[in-house]
Design an enzyme around this catalytic site. Structure first.
Site, short mmCIF file in Angstrom:
data_model
loop_
_atom_site.label_atom_id
_atom_site.label_comp_id
_atom_site.label_asym_id
_atom_site.label_seq_id
_atom_site.Cartn_x
_atom_site.Cartn_y
_atom_site.Cartn_z
N GLY A 174 0.79 -1.22 0.00
CA GLY A 174 0.00 0.00 0.00
C GLY A 174 0.83 1.27 0.00
N ARG A 202 3.34 -10.08 -8.05
CA ARG A 202 3.53 -8.91 -8.90
C ARG A 202 2.60 -7.82 -8.37
NH1 ARG A 202 6.57 -10.24 -13.14
NH2 ARG A 202 6.53 -12.38 -13.92
N ILE A 204 -0.38 -5.45 -7.95
CA ILE A 204 -1.79 -5.49 -8.33
C ILE A 204 -2.26 -4.06 -8.55
CG2 ILE A 204 -4.09 -6.18 -7.61
CD1 ILE A 204 -2.73 -8.39 -5.96
N THR A 205 -2.06 -3.21 -7.54
CA THR A 205 -2.47 -1.81 -7.71
C THR A 205 -1.30 -0.86 -7.49
OG1 THR A 205 -3.10 -1.81 -5.39
CG2 THR A 205 -4.84 -2.25 -6.98
N THR A 210 7.46 -6.88 -5.41
CA THR A 210 8.84 -7.36 -5.28
C THR A 210 9.23 -8.24 -6.46
OG1 THR A 210 8.86 -7.13 -2.88
CG2 THR A 210 10.37 -8.74 -3.82
N ASP A 263 -11.34 -4.66 -0.03
CA ASP A 263 -10.19 -5.41 0.44
C ASP A 263 -10.48 -5.86 1.87
OD1 ASP A 263 -7.71 -6.52 0.68
OD2 ASP A 263 -6.59 -4.64 0.69
N SER A 271 -5.16 -14.64 2.81
CA SER A 271 -4.33 -14.72 1.62
C SER A 271 -2.86 -14.82 1.98
CB SER A 271 -4.60 -13.47 0.77
OG SER A 271 -3.51 -13.20 -0.07
N LYS A 295 -2.78 1.54 3.37
CA LYS A 295 -3.95 0.68 3.58
C LYS A 295 -4.52 0.87 4.98
CE LYS A 295 -3.04 -3.10 0.40
NZ LYS A 295 -2.71 -4.51 0.24
#
Lengths: 508, 508
Positions: A174, A202, A204-205, A210, A263, A271, A295
């Site tokens: 975030g 990878r 996402i937003t 990393t 989220d 997750s 976040k």
């Protein structure tokens, strides 16, 4: 309720990707099976089965034959002249569980398992998965449900096992610029003698995950066997987890969460922990950045989230420490894959760099080292610092690059950065009082990150820096002049970096 | 956030129906537009626009061309050699509104309008619509939101206007055998001198909708002009509303509610009232059946739902009465299109029939007649009864059949009933104590109703009837022996009709 027959069809693959499994069927066959457009079926070949949704046609395929999308053909190992059984699934196995949750009841362990199985098998439609995720916003998972969710997500997927104790670190993300922290933390932890086979996602937003950043320097799409091999050789990996089939339900959930821009916390905890359990992680440090545009917005919320991680990890028998970190501005000076790889590499080679980057990486590494019991609480960060300053971090990082098929002798100046650039200057003399994470992220992504590896943002100044009028504040990089312009449009619309003078306001 | 270009492609139609609008594009073109599988785009041709979702291909279509599904081609009036503009829609206009609701805020009138517009334009995916509907389960629409929803659903759709005051009656459904009530109520109301251009739906989960049942006797797929013409001629219609584009958002919502097996109240009220407003209804009677296996289980709940209807109708300026009716067993003796049409026709010709059917139809008709102010409260049912017993109801019904293109002289024995039958007999002597609506519905549907018009169930006994061992309880009809067997399987699994003797239990 009635007996439902499976009917067999001669199947071939069709080159169409609509983001879900489809089976194209002649409408006469479909009518006989009682199937309309977008109805759910189970495809069966030998002992393999996949969910799919019906597409009807009059002309594309004759009666007795079907066309299936690529993923179905791969999952079912479809060969030439093979037949596939098509079985209508009017009511998916997880229907009762989903109904319970939608009517205010809790799911038991078996019900959660069935739900996750249907998600991964492709039996549930987007609508049903969206309903499950939306239900969590209003009616949070209980800790029992969360525990069942984590276990089910692990169970329905692959696992990778290691012979030694496994350590790991993970940031909930975030904050732009964070992807490079692991590039320094992981080799530091490994240099302390710990096994850390890190896999990451990878972006996402964000401008870079990393995995995106490491990919600038080496291969990251390792197979499970390659991960074990690299871990055996250098006792650390910086790999992409995407193709390892670890907790595969997660990708499907994330895709829909992203679409809905929701989220749910419990889902995020599930997750993260499910993927760690699948990788055999015994001891984990979780990083929760806190900041106005991160976040997690405040410390109280961070504490609650940390509690959730700690209690769930305990139930899974996993050692855990949670680091609540400052997320009020980007980490280091860069955001975007190549720019971040460059900043991390330079810091390791020169053994110094942006304080926010070095301090964060070494603090996290120190906490992981403390989890091993080899150093006393509070001493980890100093152990990590001495490893970093001795150059061992860089040596280990070179070993990881080489083991993952990259060039270990690459230098930061060798990395390809976007050739189209624009530098934003300070409009007045003053101090930087605020940097907007969300705006930096939007600018870097508009410039092309993470897909355009060389795209991103370099910050010349950070919060608290004094600047003169005309001093550079940030440079935007892109490989495309059009995208650079789009990034600039965003930069002028928002104020990514705020410079305030002493004079705030003049009254009449 | 960035400027998004529209790119034009030579378009042709492809014969594939997956239940949503798709556009198949070469993956090279898609990459240039930044589009992945299942991403949302707006298709533009002239002043027409439709939402659609991307399907990628390497081979099915070359660069510069696209293939669109049938509905898109129709909606955009696609001709040969036409081009269509494709514009990425990363964030749909209703995104902010949906986010507000998912974060516990109320939607204003404009936000609700934008949401419904995106639903009807095909801009929202199933996941987003499912999230909106699921949010209602936990966080009910406020009465202001409901009012905004009804208005938006009406606004984004067609309307039909009549010159005289329009009356209507509507049942929320959920009880098998109910579809035939309107066949008697509507001509009775019309015979009292009132205009009642009734449109109704086909069965969604029941054995027959009023449109399915009426279709046994006449055409129901009338165009708006035909409805106006029939209404002018005989002052009543019994038509199908499905192709009239009245509150078209409803079909899309119903489709997803059905998939999730949820039925949020406020959404149901919106669906019913929006369609009535679109048909210009001035005065409405709503029927709420109450029973253990009906949609509404108890009187208290029925009162609450009635209150919602009454307050919303008042805000819309619509006169309303709500009838709470007994829904503890099927209405009349039949369930299924042809069987119900037969029962209603026979009752009108013979001017008598099953008490539950006649009483319900005349009570509803009486309430509508009272709304006209022509008779005093409480007198409506007697007026309706005298119309029915005088034979005027049947005369008017014949006029409606004829005006809708059917044979007005058809008799109940002429109707084609399924030739495969099985009669279930009473296993013991006793009284019928319970008939399970859900089981009757499942049996009739397994037998083929509503698609197989002649399929369904005939009840020889109803609650309270005394039967001897071996007396017939129910006969199942189907046009297919396989489906008859499936229906029987369900009948033996559940106990659709319970016969209990005096002797309940013997102790040791």
């Amino acid at each position: 309720m009635a007996h439902i027959e499976t009917k067999h069809f001669l199947a071939s693959e069709i080159d169409i990707d609509i983001g879900k499994n489809i089976v194209i069927m002649n409408e006469v066959d479909a009518r006989e099976l009682g199937l309309g457009p977008n109805t759910r079926v189970r495809l069966i070949k030998g002992d393999k089965t996949r969910g799919a949704f019906i597409a009807l046609t009059k002309t594309m395929v004759p009666q007795g034959k079907i066309l299936v999308s690529h993923d179905v053909a791969v999952d079912l190992r479809l060969g030439k002249e093979d037949t596939i059984g098509v079985k209508p699934v009017p009511v998916p196995p997880s229907f009762i569980g989903l109904q319970k949750r939608l009517h205010g009841q809790r799911l038991g362990q078996d019900e959660m398992y069935t739900l996750i199985k249907d998600v991964v098998d492709g039996i549930l439609s987007e609508a049903e998965i969206a309903a499950f995720l939306t239900s969590q916003i209003y009616y949070e998972l209980s800790e029992d449900e969360l525990n069942a969710l984590i276990k089910a997500m692990v169970e329905i997927g692959s696992k990778i096992e290691f012979e030694d104790t496994v350590y790991d670190e993970h940031s909930i993300g975030g904050v732009p610029g964070n992807s490079k922290v692991a590039l320094i933390a992981v080799p530091t932890i490994s240099s302390a003698g710990l096994l850390i086979p890190k896999t990451s996602s990878r972006a996402i937003t964000s401008p870079a995950g990393t995995a995106d950043t490491m990919e600038v320097l080496a291969r990251v799409d390792l197979t499970p066997d390659e991960i074990k091999e690299v871990a055996r050789k250098v006792r650390a990996t910086l790999a992409w987890g995407g193709k390892l089939n670890l907790a595969p339900a997660d990708d499907i959930f994330v895709n829909i969460e992203r679409k809905l821009s929701i989220d749910p916390w419990h889902q995020m905890v599930a997750s993260i922990l499910a993927k760690k359990v699948a990788m055999g992680v015994d001891n984990l440090v979780v990083d929760i950045p806190v900041g106005r545009k991160a976040k997690v917005k405040d410390l109280k919320t961070a504490d609650q989230l940390a509690g959730l991680f700690i209690r769930q990890a305990a139930r899974l028998g996993m050692g855990i420490r949670v680091a609540i970190t400052f997320g009020g501005q980007p980490i280091g000076r860069t955001a975007g894959p190549a720019l971040e790889a460059m900043e991390a590499l330079k810091a390791m080679i020169e053994r110094r760099g942006s304080k926010s980057l070095i301090e964060k990486a070494l603090s996290i590494a120190g906490l992981v080292i403390e989890l091993s019991g080899k150093v006393s609480p509070g001493q980890g960060v100093e152990v990590a610092r001495s490893i970093f300053e001795s150059g061992k971090t860089y040596e280990k990082f070179k070993q990881i690059i080489e083991a993952q098929g990259g060039n270990p002798d690459i230098k930061h100046d060798d990395l390809p950065i976007g050739s189209h650039t624009y530098t934003i200057e300070a409009p007045i003399e003053g101090a930087v009082t605020h940097i907007d994470n969300a705006a930096i992220t939007a600018i870097a992504r508009a410039a092309g990150a993470p897909f355009d590896k060389g795209a991103g943002v370099y910050l010349h100044a950070k919060i608290g820096y004094r600047v003169n009028r005309g001093d550079p504040l940030m440079t935007i990089y892109s490989s495309s002049s059009v995208r650079l312009q789009e990034a600039l449009n965003i930069a002028t619309r928002y104020s990514p970096i705020l410079v305030e003078g002493m004079l705030i306001k003049i009254l009449p």
